[in-house]
Design an enzyme around this catalytic site. Sequence first.
Site, PDB file in Angstrom:
ATOM      1  N   ASP A 103       0.848  -1.192   0.000  1.00 21.04           N
ATOM      2  CA  ASP A 103       0.000   0.000   0.000  1.00 21.04           C
ATOM      3  C   ASP A 103       0.883   1.242   0.000  1.00 21.04           C
ATOM      4  OD1 ASP A 103      -1.907  -1.973   0.317  1.00 21.04           O
ATOM      5  OD2 ASP A 103      -2.979  -0.957   1.933  1.00 21.04           O
ATOM      6  N   LYS A 167      -7.246   3.176  -3.015  1.00 25.04           N
ATOM      7  CA  LYS A 167      -7.604   3.089  -1.592  1.00 25.04           C
ATOM      8  C   LYS A 167      -7.891   4.476  -1.044  1.00 25.04           C
ATOM      9  CE  LYS A 167      -5.503   1.691   2.838  1.00 25.04           C
ATOM     10  NZ  LYS A 167      -4.291   1.134   3.478  1.00 25.04           N
ATOM     11  N   LYS A 200     -10.403  -0.264  -2.517  1.00 22.29           N
ATOM     12  CA  LYS A 200     -10.268  -0.562  -1.092  1.00 22.29           C
ATOM     13  C   LYS A 200     -10.695   0.647  -0.278  1.00 22.29           C
ATOM     14  CE  LYS A 200      -6.997  -1.641   2.628  1.00 22.29           C
ATOM     15  NZ  LYS A 200      -5.626  -2.061   2.999  1.00 22.29           N
TER      16      LYS A 200
END
Length: 241
Positions: A103, A167, A200
């Site tokens: 990430d 995300k 996400k």
Amino acid sequence: MMIPARKAADMTPEELARYIDQSVLKPEFTDDDIRKYTQEGIDFGCKTICINPASLPIVAPMVEGTNTGLCVVADFPFGLATTEAKEMLTEHYCSKWDIEDLDIVANYGWLRTGRLDDVVKDLEPVVAAAHKWNTKVKVIIETDSLNLDQVAEGTKAAIRAGADFIKTSTGFFTGAENKGATVEVVKTMIEAADGKIAVKGAGCIRTREHFLELIDLGIDRMGIGYRSTPVVLGINPPADK
């Protein structure tokens, strides 16, 4: 976008856990804290445990041989390292450890400025380095700092960079109120993604109702804090306030 075959409320805790990256990211955690919350995530059957790189020597042996993978953050939580540094960090982590997901934080000041091409160029080497080791890349754009148009543009920039996921949040934003993965923001991401990148949600997903609603909306993954995982799975009731 992963539209489920049936309503999230009808899924088992085991099925729901596969949507979860259990967050074990607090910088003040002791080694025992990291072990405790990692083991809980493994026991719940979470998709991954999301950790800081310094936790890799502790967590990597714990997840080995389980159904739970490693998710590591890079240039977290601000995303302000140089492109070269981001690439080197990615290469270092992915070459040394069996990492399922990485990430990375996009430079969201650039997103606010409109420097979309620079955001793409900053992310492309990270994606290339991670994909060389079969690691998926999630791009965090810290949506609480952006308006909805910028959220959409950030999603498209992540697609252009070849990332696997977009995300919402780090969970450590300090510039304003933390709203995290609101339905409005997640809808904006899903629409902008147009099936070209997974989505996400992370940040402020603390109730079972919110968790299930995002699944029914078509979200692919969620970052859930270690305290909230049993709550959203319906295993333990939320603590009395």
